[in-house]
Every structure is written in C-alpha cells, then in structure tokens.
Design a protein around this motif. Structure first.
Motif, PDB file in Angstrom:
ATOM      1  N   GLY A   1      53.819  -3.305 -19.343  1.00  0.00           N
ATOM      2  CA  GLY A   1      54.714  -3.984 -20.496  1.00  0.00           C
ATOM      3  C   GLY A   1      55.985  -3.056 -20.384  1.00  0.00           C
ATOM      4  N   LEU A   2      55.950  -1.737 -19.993  1.00  0.00           N
ATOM      5  CA  LEU A   2      57.060  -0.986 -20.217  1.00  0.00           C
ATOM      6  C   LEU A   2      58.356  -1.309 -18.923  1.00  0.00           C
ATOM      7  CD1 LEU A   2      55.405   2.494 -20.547  1.00  0.00           C
ATOM      8  CD2 LEU A   2      56.357   1.051 -22.599  1.00  0.00           C
ATOM      9  N   ASP A   3      59.404  -1.149 -19.578  1.00  0.00           N
ATOM     10  CA  ASP A   3      60.778  -1.119 -18.477  1.00  0.00           C
ATOM     11  C   ASP A   3      60.675   0.102 -17.958  1.00  0.00           C
ATOM     12  OD1 ASP A   3      62.859  -1.858 -16.977  1.00  0.00           O
ATOM     13  OD2 ASP A   3      64.083  -1.638 -18.573  1.00  0.00           O
ATOM     14  N   CYS A   4      59.933   0.395 -16.884  1.00  0.00           N
ATOM     15  CA  CYS A   4      59.833   1.600 -16.132  1.00  0.00           C
ATOM     16  C   CYS A   4      59.310   1.336 -14.720  1.00  0.00           C
ATOM     17  CB  CYS A   4      58.976   2.766 -16.692  1.00  0.00           C
ATOM     18  SG  CYS A   4      57.291   2.393 -16.860  1.00  0.00           S
ATOM     19  N   ALA A   5      59.381   2.317 -13.849  1.00  0.00           N
ATOM     20  CA  ALA A   5      58.830   2.301 -12.491  1.00  0.00           C
ATOM     21  C   ALA A   5      57.499   3.022 -12.721  1.00  0.00           C
ATOM     22  CB  ALA A   5      59.799   3.029 -11.480  1.00  0.00           C
ATOM     23  N   ARG A   6      56.377   2.410 -12.008  1.00  0.00           N
ATOM     24  CA  ARG A   6      55.103   3.010 -12.315  1.00  0.00           C
ATOM     25  C   ARG A   6      54.868   3.466 -10.914  1.00  0.00           C
ATOM     26  NH1 ARG A   6      56.623  -1.724 -15.374  1.00  0.00           N
ATOM     27  NH2 ARG A   6      55.095  -2.943 -14.115  1.00  0.00           N
ATOM     28  N   VAL A   7      54.273   4.483 -10.644  1.00  0.00           N
ATOM     29  CA  VAL A   7      54.103   5.148  -9.382  1.00  0.00           C
ATOM     30  C   VAL A   7      52.349   5.847  -9.698  1.00  0.00           C
ATOM     31  CG1 VAL A   7      54.201   7.101  -7.866  1.00  0.00           C
ATOM     32  CG2 VAL A   7      56.127   6.184  -8.962  1.00  0.00           C
ATOM     33  N   PRO A   8      51.437   5.344  -9.122  1.00  0.00           N
ATOM     34  CA  PRO A   8      49.889   5.611  -9.184  1.00  0.00           C
ATOM     35  C   PRO A   8      49.971   7.086  -8.451  1.00  0.00           C
ATOM     36  CG  PRO A   8      50.124   3.142  -8.352  1.00  0.00           C
ATOM     37  CD  PRO A   8      51.457   3.738  -8.405  1.00  0.00           C
ATOM     38  N   LEU A   9      49.405   7.846  -9.025  1.00  0.00           N
ATOM     39  CA  LEU A   9      49.209   9.242  -8.417  1.00  0.00           C
ATOM     40  C   LEU A   9      47.731   9.691  -8.428  1.00  0.00           C
ATOM     41  CD1 LEU A   9      51.913  11.182 -10.167  1.00  0.00           C
ATOM     42  CD2 LEU A   9      51.962  10.093  -7.950  1.00  0.00           C
ATOM     43  N   ASP A  10      47.252  10.275  -7.444  1.00  0.00           N
ATOM     44  CA  ASP A  10      45.825  10.731  -7.390  1.00  0.00           C
ATOM     45  C   ASP A  10      45.708  12.026  -6.700  1.00  0.00           C
ATOM     46  OD1 ASP A  10      43.022  10.793  -6.769  1.00  0.00           O
ATOM     47  OD2 ASP A  10      42.970   9.011  -5.399  1.00  0.00           O
ATOM     48  N   THR A  11      44.995  12.772  -7.760  1.00  0.00           N
ATOM     49  CA  THR A  11      44.714  14.320  -7.490  1.00  0.00           C
ATOM     50  C   THR A  11      43.837  14.577  -6.386  1.00  0.00           C
ATOM     51  OG1 THR A  11      43.032  14.636  -8.980  1.00  0.00           O
ATOM     52  CG2 THR A  11      45.323  14.991 -10.031  1.00  0.00           C
ATOM     53  N   ARG A  12      43.056  13.671  -6.066  1.00  0.00           N
ATOM     54  CA  ARG A  12      42.293  13.923  -4.755  1.00  0.00           C
ATOM     55  C   ARG A  12      43.016  13.938  -3.309  1.00  0.00           C
ATOM     56  NH1 ARG A  12      38.257   8.784  -5.222  1.00  0.00           N
ATOM     57  NH2 ARG A  12      40.372   7.787  -5.568  1.00  0.00           N
ATOM     58  N   LEU A  13      42.541  14.845  -2.715  1.00  0.00           N
ATOM     59  CA  LEU A  13      43.471  15.442  -1.674  1.00  0.00           C
ATOM     60  C   LEU A  13      42.842  14.766  -0.109  1.00  0.00           C
ATOM     61  CD1 LEU A  13      44.193  19.106  -2.361  1.00  0.00           C
ATOM     62  CD2 LEU A  13      45.683  17.110  -2.848  1.00  0.00           C
ATOM     63  N   ALA A  14      43.562  14.526   0.691  1.00  0.00           N
ATOM     64  CA  ALA A  14      42.737  13.979   1.881  1.00  0.00           C
ATOM     65  C   ALA A  14      43.829  14.309   2.911  1.00  0.00           C
ATOM     66  CB  ALA A  14      42.622  12.344   2.015  1.00  0.00           C
ATOM     67  N   HIS A  15      43.211  14.952   4.245  1.00  0.00           N
ATOM     68  CA  HIS A  15      44.234  15.244   5.454  1.00  0.00           C
ATOM     69  C   HIS A  15      44.555  13.875   6.342  1.00  0.00           C
ATOM     70  CE1 HIS A  15      44.551  19.455   4.930  1.00  0.00           C
ATOM     71  NE2 HIS A  15      43.506  19.449   4.645  1.00  0.00           N
ATOM     72  N   GLU A  16      43.661  13.136   6.349  1.00  0.00           N
ATOM     73  CA  GLU A  16      43.646  11.934   7.209  1.00  0.00           C
ATOM     74  C   GLU A  16      44.306  10.597   6.473  1.00  0.00           C
ATOM     75  OE1 GLU A  16      39.853  11.335   9.155  1.00  0.00           O
ATOM     76  OE2 GLU A  16      40.174  13.287  10.329  1.00  0.00           O
ATOM     77  N   ASP A  17      44.353  10.522   5.178  1.00  0.00           N
ATOM     78  CA  ASP A  17      44.802   9.356   4.742  1.00  0.00           C
ATOM     79  C   ASP A  17      46.194   9.518   4.153  1.00  0.00           C
ATOM     80  OD1 ASP A  17      45.318   7.367   2.787  1.00  0.00           O
ATOM     81  OD2 ASP A  17      43.618   7.446   1.558  1.00  0.00           O
ATOM     82  N   TRP A  18      46.942   8.722   4.790  1.00  0.00           N
ATOM     83  CA  TRP A  18      48.669   9.013   4.444  1.00  0.00           C
ATOM     84  C   TRP A  18      48.792   8.834   3.150  1.00  0.00           C
ATOM     85  CZ3 TRP A  18      51.775   5.174   3.010  1.00  0.00           C
ATOM     86  CH2 TRP A  18      51.268   3.974   3.110  1.00  0.00           C
ATOM     87  N   GLN A  19      48.124   7.921   2.453  1.00  0.00           N
ATOM     88  CA  GLN A  19      48.359   7.542   0.855  1.00  0.00           C
ATOM     89  C   GLN A  19      48.237   8.550   0.154  1.00  0.00           C
ATOM     90  OE1 GLN A  19      47.862   3.303   0.157  1.00  0.00           O
ATOM     91  NE2 GLN A  19      46.350   3.613   1.583  1.00  0.00           N
ATOM     92  N   ARG A  20      47.370   9.761   0.407  1.00  0.00           N
ATOM     93  CA  ARG A  20      47.154  10.857  -0.368  1.00  0.00           C
ATOM     94  C   ARG A  20      47.791  12.186   0.110  1.00  0.00           C
ATOM     95  NH1 ARG A  20      40.674   9.992  -1.502  1.00  0.00           N
ATOM     96  NH2 ARG A  20      40.781   7.935  -2.549  1.00  0.00           N
ATOM     97  N   CYS A  21      48.070  13.076  -0.846  1.00  0.00           N
ATOM     98  CA  CYS A  21      48.620  14.382  -0.583  1.00  0.00           C
ATOM     99  C   CYS A  21      47.465  14.992   0.231  1.00  0.00           C
ATOM    100  CB  CYS A  21      48.894  15.274  -1.792  1.00  0.00           C
ATOM    101  SG  CYS A  21      50.471  14.138  -2.479  1.00  0.00           S
ATOM    102  N   ALA A  22      48.129  16.083   1.188  1.00  0.00           N
ATOM    103  CA  ALA A  22      46.890  16.738   1.945  1.00  0.00           C
ATOM    104  C   ALA A  22      46.730  18.228   1.132  1.00  0.00           C
ATOM    105  CB  ALA A  22      47.478  16.952   3.377  1.00  0.00           C
ATOM    106  N   THR A  23      47.697  18.602   0.515  1.00  0.00           N
ATOM    107  CA  THR A  23      47.564  19.988  -0.113  1.00  0.00           C
ATOM    108  C   THR A  23      47.997  19.989  -1.623  1.00  0.00           C
ATOM    109  OG1 THR A  23      50.196  20.544   0.044  1.00  0.00           O
ATOM    110  CG2 THR A  23      48.447  20.812   2.152  1.00  0.00           C
ATOM    111  N   PRO A  24      47.676  20.982  -2.317  1.00  0.00           N
ATOM    112  CA  PRO A  24      47.780  20.666  -3.787  1.00  0.00           C
ATOM    113  C   PRO A  24      49.604  21.027  -4.174  1.00  0.00           C
ATOM    114  CG  PRO A  24      46.752  22.865  -3.143  1.00  0.00           C
ATOM    115  CD  PRO A  24      46.584  21.860  -2.152  1.00  0.00           C
ATOM    116  N   ASP A  25      50.023  21.632  -3.109  1.00  0.00           N
ATOM    117  CA  ASP A  25      51.610  22.019  -3.003  1.00  0.00           C
ATOM    118  C   ASP A  25      52.109  20.644  -2.964  1.00  0.00           C
ATOM    119  OD1 ASP A  25      51.498  25.327  -2.344  1.00  0.00           O
ATOM    120  OD2 ASP A  25      50.105  23.996  -1.445  1.00  0.00           O
TER     121      ASP A  25
END
Length: 282
Positions: free
Chosen positions: A162-186
């Motif tokens: 309900g907020l007037d904002c852009a929402r970005v789902p983030l996932d702390t889980r890392l994955a090297h072969e899934d482009w939708q997730r980060c591969a490194t903590p950096d």
C-alpha cells in the motif's frame, strides 16, 4: 469533442506495464494542455474504482485514442466494434502486421517503429519514489510454536503493497547458476547499498542493510523476540515485535524515520576471543 483514451492497460485481460501507464499519462497531459476533454479507462484488475470500458458508452465520445503497445489481437479489434461510431486513432504503437484488422480498424496510426520516433513514455513526467528492498525470512522450525512468520509476513507485505514506493524483493541466499540471485556476498551488499530502506524479518537483512549504510525497518517474526531482536539490541537499532507487525501506524513511523536517518555502519565484532582460544591450543 470528447476523447476516450485507451491502451493495453484498459483491457480486462490486458496488462499494465510502466511504459503503458506512462504513455497514457503523456497523451493525457497533452490533451489537457490543449484543452481537449477526455477520459482515461483502466482495467478493473489494475485500477479498481476508476473508469472502465463498460463505464464509457460510445455515444459519449467522438474519438478513441489508443496509446502504446502492439496493434493485434481480439481485444484491440473489440475497440473498433464497440466504438465504430467514433474516429479511432493509435499513437506510439507497434504494427507487426499492417493488414491485421486490429490495425486497419484505425482511421489514423502514428507508429513508433519507424526508426525516428521516440517512445511516448519519454514524454511523461515522473515522480521519484523511495526504493524499498524487502528481505523476508523463510520458515524457521527451530522456533517451534513461537514462529509467527506467516502472519507477520502477511501483515508486512500488505503494508508495503500500500506504500507509494518501489518494492524490490531481495534474497540473502546465494547461487552461482541462478541469475536472479547474487553469487557472492559482495554482490548482495552492493545491491542492498542501492536501496533507500530495507524492510526485513531476517537477521542478515538487518545486519547487511546497516553494513551497507542503509536504514532498516526490522520486524522480528518470532513471538517474544528471536535472533532479530537480539541482534537489533546488539547494534542499537529499533525492532518491531511480531505482535506489533499489524500496527501500520508504527510501521509508517519507522519508515518515516528511516527515510530521514543517516546510517553509520555498525562496528565489527571482535574475533580476539576465538583467536586466543585457538592459539592457546597450539
């Protein structure tokens, strides 16, 4: 003269993209500036409570303008049938098949795919809104019956929606072969650093948000307080209890505070005790 302004975002089974909505905004602003009376129709699935196609009888309009998107398919053709008595104009559109009745039904077409015409969305004014990164904890069976994850997440995501904002789902889980997730903590901390605020029920959503210098609306999904509450106390950061997750006034206040708060990354913990312990065993 009265114009009915339509697009793919007007159809019940169409889709409303940012480009569609901005194109309608641009055309609407141009008509308003020219003093041309007009109505915009939206899909009831996208904007309930506004004017929809069934609310716009053909007898009330002289013109129909269709803005943005491809001219094809039965939904576009249905406009020609319903508004046969109106002059129909398409602007900022793609014409994949010039012989398609969806295209030939228009009296005039201003295409965008001629190689020289910029897209209509570029003409629309936009307002900057906050960008919220949302990091939700998974089910955590170690907390047994104290876990309130489903109820807390329902309340929290309902509030965010309900907020007037852009929402970005983030996932702390890392994955090297899934482009939708980060591969490194950096990569993850770099991503978090681009947010204005992090909203989270996860310990590392809290910790890494603050590490990146981003303020955090932290909510503990465990009744009575779990590791999010403990870590928030260690870092001197406020946390919303599971029992308070449905308090939108409290969440609003925390968000307002975050949007006006400069964050200094917290100090790193000392590893001296571990090193001394291991060194003593050598």
């Amino acid at each position: 003269m009265r114009v009915l302004l339509t697009g793919w975002a007007s159809f019940l089974h169409g889709e409303a993209t940012a480009g569609d909505a901005l194109s309608l905004r641009a055309v609407g602003a141009a008509l308003t500036a020219a003093g041309i009376d007009h109505d915009v129709v939206w899909s009831p699935g996208f904007r309930p409570g506004t004017r929809h196609l069934p609310d716009a009888p053909p007898s009330e309009y002289t013109h129909v303008v269709f803005a943005c998107g491809p001219l094809h398919g039965p939904q576009v053709r249905s406009l020609h049938e319903r508004y046969a008595s109106c002059r129909r104009i398409a602007i900022g559109v793609s014409v994949p098949d010039p012989d398609d009745p969806a295209a030939t039904g228009f009296h005039r077409i201003f295409p965008r795919d001629d190689g020289v015409t910029p897209d209509l969305s570029l003409a629309a004014p936009v307002s900057k809104t906050p960008v919220l990164g949302v990091v939700l904890a998974p089910h955590q069976p170690e907390y047994g019956g104290a876990g309130r994850h489903d109820d807390v997440h329902d309340a929290l995501t309902g509030w965010v929606a309900g907020l007037d904002c852009a929402r970005v789902p983030l996932d702390t889980r890392l994955a090297h072969e899934d482009w939708q997730r980060c591969a490194t903590p950096d990569q993850f901390v770099s991503l978090v650093s681009t947010m204005d605020v992090v909203v989270t029920t996860r310990l590392h959503g809290l910790v890494l948000g603050l590490k990146a210098g981003v303020p955090v609306v932290a909510v503990d999904p465990v009744a009575g307080g779990g590791k999010v509450t403990a870590q928030a106390k260690a870092l001197g950061w406020p946390v919303v209890a599971a029992e308070e997750a449905g308090d939108t006034a409290l969440l609003d206040a925390r968000l307002k505070g975050c949007l006006t708060t400069a964050v200094t990354p917290p100090p790193a913990p000392s590893l001296a005790g571990l090193v001394d312990e291991l060194a003593a065993s050598r």
